[in-house]
Design a protein around this motif. Structure first.
Motif, PDB file in Angstrom:
ATOM      1  N   MET A 229      -0.257  17.989  -5.148  1.00  0.00           N
ATOM      2  CA  MET A 229      -0.889  16.727  -4.755  1.00  0.00           C
ATOM      3  C   MET A 229       0.166  15.828  -4.112  1.00  0.00           C
ATOM      4  SD  MET A 229      -3.089  14.124  -7.134  1.00  0.00           S
ATOM      5  CE  MET A 229      -3.852  12.675  -6.447  1.00  0.00           C
ATOM      6  N   SER A 230      -0.009  15.475  -2.844  1.00  0.00           N
ATOM      7  CA  SER A 230       1.014  14.760  -2.089  1.00  0.00           C
ATOM      8  C   SER A 230       0.763  13.260  -1.978  1.00  0.00           C
ATOM      9  CB  SER A 230       1.119  15.358  -0.681  1.00  0.00           C
ATOM     10  OG  SER A 230      -0.126  15.251  -0.006  1.00  0.00           O
ATOM     11  N   TYR A 231      -0.237  12.762  -2.674  1.00  0.00           N
ATOM     12  CA  TYR A 231      -0.575  11.332  -2.564  1.00  0.00           C
ATOM     13  C   TYR A 231       0.559  10.482  -3.122  1.00  0.00           C
ATOM     14  CZ  TYR A 231      -3.295   7.029  -2.739  1.00  0.00           C
ATOM     15  OH  TYR A 231      -3.752   5.750  -2.534  1.00  0.00           O
ATOM     16  N   GLN A 232       0.957   9.454  -2.387  1.00  0.00           N
ATOM     17  CA  GLN A 232       2.019   8.552  -2.798  1.00  0.00           C
ATOM     18  C   GLN A 232       1.428   7.179  -3.136  1.00  0.00           C
ATOM     19  OE1 GLN A 232       5.302   9.403  -3.135  1.00  0.00           O
ATOM     20  NE2 GLN A 232       4.670  11.502  -2.628  1.00  0.00           N
ATOM     21  N   PHE A 233       1.598   6.781  -4.386  1.00  0.00           N
ATOM     22  CA  PHE A 233       1.101   5.468  -4.801  1.00  0.00           C
ATOM     23  C   PHE A 233       1.964   4.374  -4.187  1.00  0.00           C
ATOM     24  CE2 PHE A 233      -0.801   8.111  -8.024  1.00  0.00           C
ATOM     25  CZ  PHE A 233      -2.023   7.507  -8.246  1.00  0.00           C
ATOM     26  N   SER A 234       1.301   3.311  -3.771  1.00  0.00           N
ATOM     27  CA  SER A 234       2.019   2.171  -3.218  1.00  0.00           C
ATOM     28  C   SER A 234       1.243   0.889  -3.517  1.00  0.00           C
ATOM     29  CB  SER A 234       2.205   2.320  -1.706  1.00  0.00           C
ATOM     30  OG  SER A 234       2.793   1.156  -1.158  1.00  0.00           O
ATOM     31  N   PHE A 235       1.921  -0.035  -4.174  1.00  0.00           N
ATOM     32  CA  PHE A 235       1.304  -1.320  -4.498  1.00  0.00           C
ATOM     33  C   PHE A 235       1.938  -2.445  -3.680  1.00  0.00           C
ATOM     34  CE2 PHE A 235       0.453   1.357  -8.129  1.00  0.00           C
ATOM     35  CZ  PHE A 235      -0.840   1.021  -8.489  1.00  0.00           C
ATOM     36  N   SER A 236       2.536  -2.073  -2.576  1.00  0.00           N
ATOM     37  CA  SER A 236       3.213  -3.071  -1.741  1.00  0.00           C
ATOM     38  C   SER A 236       2.241  -4.080  -1.129  1.00  0.00           C
ATOM     39  CB  SER A 236       4.000  -2.368  -0.626  1.00  0.00           C
ATOM     40  OG  SER A 236       3.124  -1.584   0.177  1.00  0.00           O
ATOM     41  N   PHE A 237       0.941  -3.725  -1.084  1.00  0.00           N
ATOM     42  CA  PHE A 237      -0.054  -4.618  -0.493  1.00  0.00           C
ATOM     43  C   PHE A 237      -0.186  -5.919  -1.278  1.00  0.00           C
ATOM     44  CE2 PHE A 237      -2.331  -2.149  -3.644  1.00  0.00           C
ATOM     45  CZ  PHE A 237      -3.133  -3.092  -4.271  1.00  0.00           C
ATOM     46  N   ILE A 238       0.199  -5.889  -2.576  1.00  0.00           N
ATOM     47  CA  ILE A 238       0.048  -7.081  -3.421  1.00  0.00           C
ATOM     48  C   ILE A 238       0.855  -8.245  -2.863  1.00  0.00           C
ATOM     49  CG2 ILE A 238       0.479  -8.040  -5.720  1.00  0.00           C
ATOM     50  CD1 ILE A 238      -0.097  -5.324  -6.884  1.00  0.00           C
ATOM     51  N   GLU A 239       2.054  -7.940  -2.348  1.00  0.00           N
ATOM     52  CA  GLU A 239       2.918  -8.995  -1.813  1.00  0.00           C
ATOM     53  C   GLU A 239       2.247  -9.743  -0.673  1.00  0.00           C
ATOM     54  OE1 GLU A 239       7.402  -9.506   0.157  1.00  0.00           O
ATOM     55  OE2 GLU A 239       6.699  -7.548  -0.553  1.00  0.00           O
ATOM     56  N   LYS A 240       1.493  -9.038   0.134  1.00  0.00           N
ATOM     57  CA  LYS A 240       0.854  -9.647   1.301  1.00  0.00           C
ATOM     58  C   LYS A 240      -0.497 -10.248   0.978  1.00  0.00           C
ATOM     59  CE  LYS A 240      -0.573  -8.636   6.063  1.00  0.00           C
ATOM     60  NZ  LYS A 240      -0.653  -7.613   7.139  1.00  0.00           N
ATOM     61  N   TYR A 241      -1.243  -9.594   0.082  1.00  0.00           N
ATOM     62  CA  TYR A 241      -2.633  -9.997  -0.135  1.00  0.00           C
ATOM     63  C   TYR A 241      -2.879 -10.699  -1.468  1.00  0.00           C
ATOM     64  CZ  TYR A 241      -3.674  -7.099   3.932  1.00  0.00           C
ATOM     65  OH  TYR A 241      -3.713  -6.576   5.195  1.00  0.00           O
ATOM     66  N   TRP A 242      -1.791 -11.071  -2.163  1.00  0.00           N
ATOM     67  CA  TRP A 242      -2.019 -11.729  -3.447  1.00  0.00           C
ATOM     68  C   TRP A 242      -2.805 -13.044  -3.319  1.00  0.00           C
ATOM     69  CZ3 TRP A 242      -0.528 -16.591  -4.641  1.00  0.00           C
ATOM     70  CH2 TRP A 242       0.508 -17.178  -3.898  1.00  0.00           C
ATOM     71  N   PRO A 243      -2.660 -13.823  -2.222  1.00  0.00           N
ATOM     72  CA  PRO A 243      -3.495 -15.035  -2.125  1.00  0.00           C
ATOM     73  C   PRO A 243      -4.985 -14.721  -2.117  1.00  0.00           C
ATOM     74  CG  PRO A 243      -1.672 -15.153  -0.573  1.00  0.00           C
ATOM     75  CD  PRO A 243      -1.710 -13.748  -1.083  1.00  0.00           C
ATOM     76  N   LEU A 244      -5.362 -13.624  -1.485  1.00  0.00           N
ATOM     77  CA  LEU A 244      -6.770 -13.230  -1.450  1.00  0.00           C
ATOM     78  C   LEU A 244      -7.237 -12.820  -2.846  1.00  0.00           C
ATOM     79  CD1 LEU A 244      -9.158 -12.879   0.453  1.00  0.00           C
ATOM     80  CD2 LEU A 244      -8.387 -10.544   0.907  1.00  0.00           C
ATOM     81  N   LEU A 245      -6.387 -12.099  -3.581  1.00  0.00           N
ATOM     82  CA  LEU A 245      -6.716 -11.719  -4.954  1.00  0.00           C
ATOM     83  C   LEU A 245      -6.809 -12.954  -5.842  1.00  0.00           C
ATOM     84  CD1 LEU A 245      -4.394  -8.606  -5.430  1.00  0.00           C
ATOM     85  CD2 LEU A 245      -6.892  -8.594  -5.304  1.00  0.00           C
ATOM     86  N   PHE A 246      -5.898 -13.889  -5.635  1.00  0.00           N
ATOM     87  CA  PHE A 246      -5.884 -15.116  -6.440  1.00  0.00           C
ATOM     88  C   PHE A 246      -7.154 -15.930  -6.196  1.00  0.00           C
ATOM     89  CE2 PHE A 246      -4.609 -19.611  -7.056  1.00  0.00           C
ATOM     90  CZ  PHE A 246      -4.234 -19.547  -8.397  1.00  0.00           C
ATOM     91  N   ASP A 247      -7.521 -16.091  -4.936  1.00  0.00           N
ATOM     92  CA  ASP A 247      -8.742 -16.839  -4.604  1.00  0.00           C
ATOM     93  C   ASP A 247      -9.981 -16.141  -5.170  1.00  0.00           C
ATOM     94  OD1 ASP A 247      -7.262 -18.714  -3.256  1.00  0.00           O
ATOM     95  OD2 ASP A 247      -7.622 -17.870  -1.264  1.00  0.00           O
ATOM     96  N   GLY A 248      -9.990 -14.807  -5.103  1.00  0.00           N
ATOM     97  CA  GLY A 248     -11.116 -14.066  -5.663  1.00  0.00           C
ATOM     98  C   GLY A 248     -11.214 -14.222  -7.164  1.00  0.00           C
ATOM     99  N   THR A 249     -10.055 -14.240  -7.827  1.00  0.00           N
ATOM    100  CA  THR A 249     -10.041 -14.433  -9.279  1.00  0.00           C
ATOM    101  C   THR A 249     -10.543 -15.822  -9.645  1.00  0.00           C
ATOM    102  OG1 THR A 249      -8.159 -12.920  -9.509  1.00  0.00           O
ATOM    103  CG2 THR A 249      -8.598 -14.414 -11.344  1.00  0.00           C
TER     104      THR A 249
END
Length: 227
Positions: A1-21
């Motif tokens: 299984m070659s899938y590579q996990f990456s959570f780097s999107f949080i740095e860019k999209y955390w304001p959207l997550l925060f507003d949604g929360t």
């Protein structure tokens, strides 16, 4: 299984997550308050002497409890719009969720009212209390105390059910997650993060309700009752 996990999107999209929360929290608070008021009124009406009133409440409760929440939201958002009553997605979600949780709250509170010992009501009649005084001072406080844990569970489920509102484009947490994953194509990571946020909200909500219960109900405070 070659899938590579990456959570780097949080740095860019955390304001959207925060507003949604924040939107999820705001929606949950508003619907909890309105749903509790609606549920209490319906529970009281269901024990009314007026048969027509009891029938109307029964029709409302059974109609809501036996149909999907998503269909109810569609009916409010798309159905009312076709009648000329156009509301925003968030307002429609608030209306639909309030109607839904009001029906479930009604049945929970009604069970608490039915658990009141008849002797208490007889004593209230002996004292010459009015119907409103009996309801507000004799019936509702102990009834709500009895069913408080069940109400808390229902309102936590309500908070989780706000995720369905994303299907009518309401900008809450799940809606924010859908937008992020459509841009990043990191569905697995996005929804793992959302899962963690919902877990945190659930535990926080239960903790706050527990503190509220200890504040409102002195007997729970004395007995150390846990939710």
């Amino acid at each position: 299984m070659s899938y590579q996990f990456s959570f780097s999107f949080i740095e860019k999209y955390w304001p959207l997550l925060f507003d949604g929360t924040l939107a999820t929290i705001r929606m949950s608070i508003i619907v909890t308050v309105l749903g509790f008021i609606l549920g209490t009124l319906c529970a009281v009406a269901s024990s009314s002497r007026h048969t027509s009133l009891r029938i109307l409440v029964a029709i409302y409760v059974e109609s809501i409890r036996n149909t999907p929440l998503l269909v109810q939201l569609f009916l409010v958002y798309f159905g009312l719009a076709s009648l000329g009553l156009k509301y925003s997605a968030e307002t429609s979600a608030l209306i639909g969720l309030t109607i839904n949780v009001g029906a479930y709250s009604s049945e929970i509170i009604r069970a608490g009212l039915q658990a009141i010992h008849p002797g208490q009501l007889e004593a209230a009649d002996t004292l010459g209390l009015s119907r409103l005084q009996v309801l507000a001072g004799v019936m509702l406080p102990p009834a709500l105390e009895k069913v408080y844990p069940a109400l808390v569970s229902q309102y936590v489920l309500l908070m989780l059910a706000t995720s369905v509102a994303s299907q009518i484009s309401a900008e809450e947490l799940t809606g924010a997650a859908s937008r992020i994953q459509s841009i990043t194509f990191r569905s697995f990571e996005v929804y793992i993060v959302i899962l963690g946020i919902y877990l945190a909200l659930s535990f926080a909500m239960r903790g706050l309700f527990r503190l509220l219960g200890l504040l409102i109900f002195p007997r729970q405070r004395r007995l150390g009752t846990n939710l």
